[in-house]
Design an enzyme around this catalytic site. Structure first.
Site, PDB file in Angstrom:
ATOM      1  N   THR A  84     -32.275   7.928 -29.653  1.00  0.00           N
ATOM      2  CA  THR A  84     -31.970   6.944 -28.602  1.00  0.00           C
ATOM      3  C   THR A  84     -30.602   6.324 -28.881  1.00  0.00           C
ATOM      4  O   THR A  84     -29.744   6.255 -27.995  1.00  0.00           O
ATOM      5  CB  THR A  84     -33.049   5.839 -28.559  1.00  0.00           C
ATOM      6  OG1 THR A  84     -34.302   6.439 -28.234  1.00  0.00           O
ATOM      7  CG2 THR A  84     -32.709   4.780 -27.519  1.00  0.00           C
ATOM      8  N   ASN A 163     -38.319  17.318 -23.412  1.00  0.00           N
ATOM      9  CA  ASN A 163     -39.422  16.733 -24.182  1.00  0.00           C
ATOM     10  C   ASN A 163     -40.768  16.799 -23.465  1.00  0.00           C
ATOM     11  O   ASN A 163     -41.797  16.599 -24.088  1.00  0.00           O
ATOM     12  CB  ASN A 163     -39.099  15.278 -24.534  1.00  0.00           C
ATOM     13  CG  ASN A 163     -38.651  14.485 -23.339  1.00  0.00           C
ATOM     14  OD1 ASN A 163     -37.657  14.824 -22.698  1.00  0.00           O
ATOM     15  ND2 ASN A 163     -39.380  13.456 -23.010  1.00  0.00           N
ATOM     16  N   ALA A 212     -34.807  12.369 -36.660  1.00  0.00           N
ATOM     17  CA  ALA A 212     -35.539  12.928 -37.799  1.00  0.00           C
ATOM     18  C   ALA A 212     -37.035  13.072 -37.501  1.00  0.00           C
ATOM     19  O   ALA A 212     -37.660  14.057 -37.885  1.00  0.00           O
ATOM     20  CB  ALA A 212     -35.342  12.044 -39.032  1.00  0.00           C
ATOM     21  N   HIS A 213     -37.604  12.099 -36.768  1.00  0.00           N
ATOM     22  CA  HIS A 213     -39.071  12.097 -36.638  1.00  0.00           C
ATOM     23  C   HIS A 213     -39.598  13.146 -35.665  1.00  0.00           C
ATOM     24  O   HIS A 213     -40.797  13.342 -35.562  1.00  0.00           O
ATOM     25  CB  HIS A 213     -39.601  10.695 -36.296  1.00  0.00           C
ATOM     26  CG  HIS A 213     -39.460  10.283 -34.861  1.00  0.00           C
ATOM     27  ND1 HIS A 213     -40.462  10.433 -33.940  1.00  0.00           N
ATOM     28  CD2 HIS A 213     -38.439   9.704 -34.186  1.00  0.00           C
ATOM     29  CE1 HIS A 213     -40.068   9.960 -32.761  1.00  0.00           C
ATOM     30  NE2 HIS A 213     -38.838   9.517 -32.890  1.00  0.00           N
ATOM     31  N   THR A 252     -25.606  -1.022 -42.924  1.00  0.00           N
ATOM     32  CA  THR A 252     -25.980  -0.385 -44.184  1.00  0.00           C
ATOM     33  C   THR A 252     -26.861   0.830 -43.911  1.00  0.00           C
ATOM     34  O   THR A 252     -27.795   0.754 -43.106  1.00  0.00           O
ATOM     35  CB  THR A 252     -26.725  -1.390 -45.080  1.00  0.00           C
ATOM     36  OG1 THR A 252     -25.833  -2.464 -45.339  1.00  0.00           O
ATOM     37  CG2 THR A 252     -27.165  -0.739 -46.392  1.00  0.00           C
ATOM     38  N   CYS A 338     -42.805   8.286 -23.180  1.00  0.00           N
ATOM     39  CA  CYS A 338     -42.097   7.079 -22.794  1.00  0.00           C
ATOM     40  C   CYS A 338     -42.540   6.586 -21.428  1.00  0.00           C
ATOM     41  O   CYS A 338     -42.434   5.415 -21.133  1.00  0.00           O
ATOM     42  CB  CYS A 338     -40.591   7.346 -22.757  1.00  0.00           C
ATOM     43  SG  CYS A 338     -39.995   7.969 -24.314  1.00  0.00           S
TER      44      CYS A 338
HETATM   45  C1  LIG Z   1     -37.765  11.470 -28.833  1.00  0.00           C
HETATM   46  C2  LIG Z   1     -36.563  11.764 -28.019  1.00  0.00           C
HETATM   47  C3  LIG Z   1     -35.487  10.871 -27.969  1.00  0.00           C
HETATM   48  C4  LIG Z   1     -35.528   9.537 -28.696  1.00  0.00           C
HETATM   49  O1  LIG Z   1     -35.494   9.723 -30.073  1.00  0.00           O
HETATM   50  P1  LIG Z   1     -35.782   8.496 -31.072  1.00  0.00           P
HETATM   51  O2  LIG Z   1     -35.327   9.010 -32.387  1.00  0.00           O
HETATM   52  O3  LIG Z   1     -37.261   8.279 -30.997  1.00  0.00           O
HETATM   53  O4  LIG Z   1     -35.010   7.336 -30.585  1.00  0.00           O
HETATM   54  C5  LIG Z   1     -34.391  11.212 -27.232  1.00  0.00           C
HETATM   55  N1  LIG Z   1     -34.335  12.372 -26.569  1.00  0.00           N
HETATM   56  C6  LIG Z   1     -35.349  13.260 -26.582  1.00  0.00           C
HETATM   57  C7  LIG Z   1     -35.223  14.537 -25.851  1.00  0.00           C
HETATM   58  C8  LIG Z   1     -36.496  12.975 -27.300  1.00  0.00           C
HETATM   59  O5  LIG Z   1     -37.485  13.854 -27.304  1.00  0.00           O
END
Ligand SMILES: *Cc1c(COP(=O)(O)O)cnc(C)c1O
Length: 405
Positions: A84, A163, A212-213, A252, A338
């Protein structure tokens, strides 16, 4: 409790099939992170002592690991808090610096809210935005992009992998168009990383947002790839402060998260090919299982140009929320994570030209690292049974709405 679906469940409930919302942190990643919560706690910006040097060393090793997975130079990787933030930085940051050159941006109707809302914010500041429609398959053509580019266009933003429906846009072809026309090419790569090969040079990408997640790393860490070389990319920082990350992003550095992101990328680099093939096999088992046993189901989006782990289905004559409730043993999503707090059908499914009822009755399955064949078989049985039960209800065709969750 309802009766267990036929076929002995050799699986642990609940089953996680929502890997587009987030992925579990790989235990090897957690292991790599642990020392950085403990003895190696230093601030990488501390230049005068060994605590700082050790933390900096770890950050630079992680930077090299992230860069290696996307074919970049480590110097081109800027760490952020997630995709994001990276989307905001690449779009608002580039637009602010290119204002003199032009006021027009091109993006796609099915982008993530982090992109769509960023370009809307820019619209509020006087930029003009073209949002390209997608075909029934969820894809755009590089030729659509070429037609949308005007002399005043400064930037094109197209996501690598969607997504919700998992479709893969023709990034390489769009990259060529952008280069030819001298327009910056910004890509949201959050869903593509660690799932499909990503090579920024080959694809002609100038800016790439990563998280990363979504790649078996920790939450709260991401990166923005910023191409080096000429023409030089200038971004207005969205966060002012100590000038960390070559001035692109003050604050940081989140050392444990960054170390985890690096470890996740290293794992993906060595295991992605094999893992993607296995997950594609599971996805096809799920798709064929459901489609062969349940009538009135359609796949949303291109099946061939798609992430291996994604399956997005619409069920005729079933209320989407009711189905989601009936499937509560399985973590899946209706629409995007979302958007699922609102009863509006997903903007992505609607953009495919799917009617509102079918859009509302869509489910997103996201298969990933931990899933097994036994889980897929359990889910196929469960979906068959629950759809049959819901369709037998007198209200089945009325699309009953209820408050979400
Ligand atoms: C999850 C996602 C984001 C947001 O990522 P975050 O690290 O959770 O802020 C943005 N773009 C796409 C395509 C996503 O799947």
């Amino acid at each position: 409790m309802e009766a267990a679906p036929k076929g002995k469940p050799q699986v642990r409930i609940p089953i996680y099939m929502d890997h587009h919302a987030t992925t579990p942190c790989d235990p090897r990643v957690v292991e790599a992170m642990l020392p950085y919560f403990g003895e190696t706690f230093g601030n990488p910006a501390s230049r005068n002592h060994v605590f700082g040097w050790r933390a900096e060393e770890a950050v630079e090793a992680a930077r090299a690991q992230v860069a290696a997975l996307i074919g970049a130079n480590p110097k081109e990787v800027v760490f952020t808090s997630g995709a994001t933030e990276s989307d905001n930085l690449m779009l608002k940051g580039a637009a602010a610096r290119l204002r003199e050159r032009g006021d027009h941006l091109v993006t796609v109707a099915t982008e993530h809210p982090a992109v769509l809302d960023s370009v809307s914010a820019l619209e509020g500041k006087g930029f003009r935005v073209t949002r390209l429609p997608v075909g029934k398959d969820g894809l755009i053509d590089a030729a659509d992009v070429a037609r949308a580019i005007e002399p005043a266009t400064i930037l094109v933003s197209v996501m690598w992998a969607n997504n919700e429906i998992g479709v893969l846009q023709p990034i390489e072809a769009i990259g060529r168009v952008c280069k030819e026309r001298g327009v910056l090419f910004a890509v949201d790569g959050a869903q593509a990383l660690a799932k499909v090969p990503v090579d920024v040079r080959r694809a002609g990408v100038d800016l790439l947002a990563l998280s990363a997640h979504k790649a078996y790393g920790p939450k709260g860490t991401g990166a923005l790839y910023v191409r080096s070389g000429s023409p030089r990319i200038r971004l207005e920082p969205q966060m002012d402060g100590g000038g960390h990350e070559r001035g692109f992003r003050s604050g940081t550095l989140a050392v444990p998260g960054i170390v985890g992101f690096g470890a996740a990328c290293e794992i993906a680099r060595s295991e992605m090919a094999e893992e993607s093939a296995r997950i594609l096999g599971l996805r096809e088992r799920l798709r064929q299982g459901i489609l062969s046993r349940v009538e009135g189901v359609q796949v949303n989006g291109s099946l061939s140009e798609r992430l291996p782990g994604n399956l997005n289905l619409s069920f005729e004559c079933v209320d989407g929320e009711a189905l989601l409730m009936a499937l509560r043993d399985v973590a899946v999503s209706s629409g995007s994570a979302c958007a699922s707090a609102s009863p509006e059908p997903s903007h992505v499914i609607l953009a495919l030209g799917v009617g509102r009822d079918l859009a509302h009755a869509s489910l997103r399955f996201g298969l990933g690292r931990g899933n097994t064949e036994a889980e897929v078989d359990y889910v196929v049985n469960l979906v068959e049974e629950k759809v049959r039960q819901l369709r037998a209800l007198p209200s089945a065709t009325q699309g009953v709405r209820r408050a979400v969750q």
